[in-house]
Scaffold this motif. Structure first.
Motif, PDB file in Angstrom:
ATOM      1  N   LEU A  29      24.766  18.363 -12.903  1.00  0.00           N
ATOM      2  CA  LEU A  29      25.524  17.329 -13.619  1.00  0.00           C
ATOM      3  C   LEU A  29      24.882  15.957 -13.434  1.00  0.00           C
ATOM      4  CD1 LEU A  29      29.214  18.200 -12.651  1.00  0.00           C
ATOM      5  CD2 LEU A  29      28.163  18.442 -14.889  1.00  0.00           C
ATOM      6  N   ARG A  30      24.535  15.637 -12.189  1.00  0.00           N
ATOM      7  CA  ARG A  30      23.945  14.350 -11.838  1.00  0.00           C
ATOM      8  C   ARG A  30      22.961  14.555 -10.695  1.00  0.00           C
ATOM      9  NH1 ARG A  30      28.978  13.461 -13.074  1.00  0.00           N
ATOM     10  NH2 ARG A  30      29.848  14.019 -11.069  1.00  0.00           N
ATOM     11  N   LYS A  31      21.918  13.747 -10.698  1.00  0.00           N
ATOM     12  CA  LYS A  31      20.935  13.775  -9.613  1.00  0.00           C
ATOM     13  C   LYS A  31      20.585  12.330  -9.303  1.00  0.00           C
ATOM     14  CE  LYS A  31      16.524  15.954  -8.454  1.00  0.00           C
ATOM     15  NZ  LYS A  31      15.432  16.804  -8.974  1.00  0.00           N
ATOM     16  N   GLU A  32      20.798  11.922  -8.056  1.00  0.00           N
ATOM     17  CA  GLU A  32      20.634  10.515  -7.694  1.00  0.00           C
ATOM     18  C   GLU A  32      19.951  10.395  -6.333  1.00  0.00           C
ATOM     19  OE1 GLU A  32      23.625   6.850  -6.386  1.00  0.00           O
ATOM     20  OE2 GLU A  32      24.447   8.803  -6.877  1.00  0.00           O
ATOM     21  N   PHE A  33      18.921   9.551  -6.269  1.00  0.00           N
ATOM     22  CA  PHE A  33      18.310   9.236  -4.983  1.00  0.00           C
ATOM     23  C   PHE A  33      18.975   7.981  -4.450  1.00  0.00           C
ATOM     24  CE2 PHE A  33      15.181   7.331  -2.134  1.00  0.00           C
ATOM     25  CZ  PHE A  33      15.013   8.397  -1.262  1.00  0.00           C
ATOM     26  N   ARG A  34      19.494   8.065  -3.235  1.00  0.00           N
ATOM     27  CA  ARG A  34      20.193   6.938  -2.610  1.00  0.00           C
ATOM     28  C   ARG A  34      19.239   6.289  -1.605  1.00  0.00           C
ATOM     29  NH1 ARG A  34      25.523   9.681  -0.680  1.00  0.00           N
ATOM     30  NH2 ARG A  34      23.961  10.675   0.617  1.00  0.00           N
ATOM     31  N   THR A  35      18.575   5.239  -2.051  1.00  0.00           N
ATOM     32  CA  THR A  35      17.529   4.569  -1.276  1.00  0.00           C
ATOM     33  C   THR A  35      18.036   4.137   0.090  1.00  0.00           C
ATOM     34  OG1 THR A  35      16.586   3.772  -3.347  1.00  0.00           O
ATOM     35  CG2 THR A  35      15.818   2.707  -1.326  1.00  0.00           C
ATOM     36  N   GLU A  36      19.231   3.573   0.156  1.00  0.00           N
ATOM     37  CA  GLU A  36      19.759   3.060   1.426  1.00  0.00           C
ATOM     38  C   GLU A  36      19.935   4.158   2.481  1.00  0.00           C
ATOM     39  OE1 GLU A  36      23.318   4.383  -0.930  1.00  0.00           O
ATOM     40  OE2 GLU A  36      21.455   3.345  -1.410  1.00  0.00           O
ATOM     41  N   ARG A  37      20.036   5.413   2.043  1.00  0.00           N
ATOM     42  CA  ARG A  37      20.197   6.543   2.970  1.00  0.00           C
ATOM     43  C   ARG A  37      18.962   7.450   3.002  1.00  0.00           C
ATOM     44  NH1 ARG A  37      26.345   8.752   2.567  1.00  0.00           N
ATOM     45  NH2 ARG A  37      27.361   6.739   2.699  1.00  0.00           N
ATOM     46  N   ASN A  38      17.966   7.134   2.170  1.00  0.00           N
ATOM     47  CA  ASN A  38      16.780   7.984   2.034  1.00  0.00           C
ATOM     48  C   ASN A  38      17.221   9.426   1.767  1.00  0.00           C
ATOM     49  OD1 ASN A  38      14.043   8.610   1.937  1.00  0.00           O
ATOM     50  ND2 ASN A  38      13.954   9.050   4.135  1.00  0.00           N
ATOM     51  N   SER A  39      18.142   9.568   0.827  1.00  0.00           N
ATOM     52  CA  SER A  39      18.836  10.836   0.625  1.00  0.00           C
ATOM     53  C   SER A  39      19.079  11.100  -0.855  1.00  0.00           C
ATOM     54  CB  SER A  39      20.189  10.769   1.356  1.00  0.00           C
ATOM     55  OG  SER A  39      21.033  11.823   0.985  1.00  0.00           O
ATOM     56  N   TRP A  40      18.968  12.384  -1.221  1.00  0.00           N
ATOM     57  CA  TRP A  40      19.353  12.818  -2.567  1.00  0.00           C
ATOM     58  C   TRP A  40      20.798  13.283  -2.562  1.00  0.00           C
ATOM     59  CZ3 TRP A  40      16.773  12.309  -7.002  1.00  0.00           C
ATOM     60  CH2 TRP A  40      15.397  12.051  -6.951  1.00  0.00           C
ATOM     61  N   GLY A  48      33.696  25.642 -13.533  1.00  0.00           N
ATOM     62  CA  GLY A  48      34.671  24.751 -12.918  1.00  0.00           C
ATOM     63  C   GLY A  48      34.500  24.562 -11.422  1.00  0.00           C
ATOM     64  N   ILE A  49      33.535  25.250 -10.815  1.00  0.00           N
ATOM     65  CA  ILE A  49      33.253  25.097  -9.384  1.00  0.00           C
ATOM     66  C   ILE A  49      32.204  24.006  -9.237  1.00  0.00           C
ATOM     67  CG2 ILE A  49      32.359  26.197  -7.305  1.00  0.00           C
ATOM     68  CD1 ILE A  49      33.150  28.895  -8.644  1.00  0.00           C
ATOM     69  N   GLN A  50      32.524  22.984  -8.448  1.00  0.00           N
ATOM     70  CA  GLN A  50      31.583  21.882  -8.272  1.00  0.00           C
ATOM     71  C   GLN A  50      31.025  21.900  -6.854  1.00  0.00           C
ATOM     72  OE1 GLN A  50      32.858  18.109  -9.804  1.00  0.00           O
ATOM     73  NE2 GLN A  50      31.374  16.991  -8.580  1.00  0.00           N
ATOM     74  N   LEU A  51      29.692  21.796  -6.754  1.00  0.00           N
ATOM     75  CA  LEU A  51      28.998  21.663  -5.480  1.00  0.00           C
ATOM     76  C   LEU A  51      28.327  20.303  -5.436  1.00  0.00           C
ATOM     77  CD1 LEU A  51      27.086  25.081  -5.133  1.00  0.00           C
ATOM     78  CD2 LEU A  51      29.291  24.446  -4.143  1.00  0.00           C
ATOM     79  N   GLU A  52      28.387  19.660  -4.283  1.00  0.00           N
ATOM     80  CA  GLU A  52      27.603  18.463  -4.027  1.00  0.00           C
ATOM     81  C   GLU A  52      26.505  18.869  -3.055  1.00  0.00           C
ATOM     82  OE1 GLU A  52      30.906  14.902  -4.350  1.00  0.00           O
ATOM     83  OE2 GLU A  52      30.193  15.500  -2.384  1.00  0.00           O
ATOM     84  N   MET A  53      25.278  18.537  -3.395  1.00  0.00           N
ATOM     85  CA  MET A  53      24.143  18.896  -2.561  1.00  0.00           C
ATOM     86  C   MET A  53      23.493  17.607  -2.069  1.00  0.00           C
ATOM     87  SD  MET A  53      21.045  21.419  -3.695  1.00  0.00           S
ATOM     88  CE  MET A  53      22.192  22.736  -4.065  1.00  0.00           C
ATOM     89  N   PHE A  54      23.294  17.505  -0.748  1.00  0.00           N
ATOM     90  CA  PHE A  54      22.719  16.321  -0.138  1.00  0.00           C
ATOM     91  C   PHE A  54      21.474  16.694   0.653  1.00  0.00           C
ATOM     92  CE2 PHE A  54      27.244  15.483  -0.431  1.00  0.00           C
ATOM     93  CZ  PHE A  54      27.306  14.169  -0.845  1.00  0.00           C
ATOM     94  N   THR A  55      20.542  15.743   0.757  1.00  0.00           N
ATOM     95  CA  THR A  55      19.445  15.843   1.722  1.00  0.00           C
ATOM     96  C   THR A  55      19.612  14.682   2.690  1.00  0.00           C
ATOM     97  OG1 THR A  55      17.944  14.457   0.413  1.00  0.00           O
ATOM     98  CG2 THR A  55      17.858  16.846   0.026  1.00  0.00           C
ATOM     99  N   PHE A  56      19.416  14.958   3.966  1.00  0.00           N
ATOM    100  CA  PHE A  56      19.415  13.927   5.002  1.00  0.00           C
ATOM    101  C   PHE A  56      18.246  14.219   5.921  1.00  0.00           C
ATOM    102  CE2 PHE A  56      24.025  13.844   3.971  1.00  0.00           C
ATOM    103  CZ  PHE A  56      24.118  12.512   3.586  1.00  0.00           C
ATOM    104  N   PRO A  57      17.251  13.326   5.982  1.00  0.00           N
ATOM    105  CA  PRO A  57      16.096  13.569   6.845  1.00  0.00           C
ATOM    106  C   PRO A  57      16.527  13.827   8.290  1.00  0.00           C
ATOM    107  CG  PRO A  57      15.720  11.656   5.450  1.00  0.00           C
ATOM    108  CD  PRO A  57      17.163  12.042   5.284  1.00  0.00           C
ATOM    109  N   GLY A  58      15.992  14.893   8.876  1.00  0.00           N
ATOM    110  CA  GLY A  58      16.270  15.192  10.277  1.00  0.00           C
ATOM    111  C   GLY A  58      17.615  15.852  10.540  1.00  0.00           C
ATOM    112  N   ALA A  59      18.305  16.297   9.500  1.00  0.00           N
ATOM    113  CA  ALA A  59      19.603  16.951   9.723  1.00  0.00           C
ATOM    114  C   ALA A  59      19.396  18.228  10.534  1.00  0.00           C
ATOM    115  CB  ALA A  59      20.264  17.279   8.387  1.00  0.00           C
ATOM    116  N   PRO A  60      20.195  18.436  11.576  1.00  0.00           N
ATOM    117  CA  PRO A  60      20.024  19.652  12.390  1.00  0.00           C
ATOM    118  C   PRO A  60      20.516  20.887  11.653  1.00  0.00           C
ATOM    119  CG  PRO A  60      21.941  18.434  13.129  1.00  0.00           C
ATOM    120  CD  PRO A  60      21.273  17.593  12.055  1.00  0.00           C
ATOM    121  N   ALA A  61      19.952  22.030  12.005  1.00  0.00           N
ATOM    122  CA  ALA A  61      20.416  23.300  11.428  1.00  0.00           C
ATOM    123  C   ALA A  61      21.806  23.608  11.968  1.00  0.00           C
ATOM    124  CB  ALA A  61      19.447  24.419  11.795  1.00  0.00           C
TER     125      ALA A  61
END
Length: 124
Positions: A29-40, A48-61
């Motif tokens: 639906l939308r794809k946005e790079f958030r510069t202040e968080r260095n995150s997508w 009708g099922i909505q998922l939000e997908m994030f990247t966060f550098p260094g996120a632990p498994a």
């Protein structure tokens, strides 16, 4: 009350987008790079099922086995579970065998996304 969305933190945006779009049929639906968080942040939808997908550098498994506290798995329902199971196998996705829920009599199976998030497919 209805579920609004589920948010996932992923290790590789490209790999996870490919999986959720190609294997599970979600659409972006939308794809946005958030510069202040260095995150997508990517919003996906299917049926009708909505998922939000994030990247966060260094996120632990997140531990999955043994099971940790918190979200255990995500479950999606389909009308034709055998067909969906076969389609995932054709896409070289490792899936467990179809089982029957002894409480409901419905069929289900488990598999994992690229970050080892447990996913379940449940029969409608």
């Amino acid at each position: 009350m209805k579920l609004h969305h589920v948010a996932l933190i992923v290790s590789s945006l490209d790999r996870s987008l490919d999986f959720y779009q190609e294997a599970l049929g979600f659409q972006v639906l939308r794809k946005e790079f958030r510069t202040e968080r260095n995150s997508w942040k990517v919003d996906l939808i299917r049926d009708g099922i909505q998922l939000e997908m994030f990247t966060f550098p260094g996120a632990p498994a997140r531990p999955s086995y043994p099971e940790a506290m918190g979200l255990r798995h995500l479950a999606f329902s389909v009308d034709h579970i055998e067909t969906f199971h076969a389609e995932l196998k054709e896409k070289n996705i490792a899936v467990e065998e179809i089982r029957v829920d002894h409480q409901t009599g419905k069929k289900f199976f488990f598999f994992a996304d690229p970050d080892n998030q447990p996913l379940e497919i449940y029969e409608n």
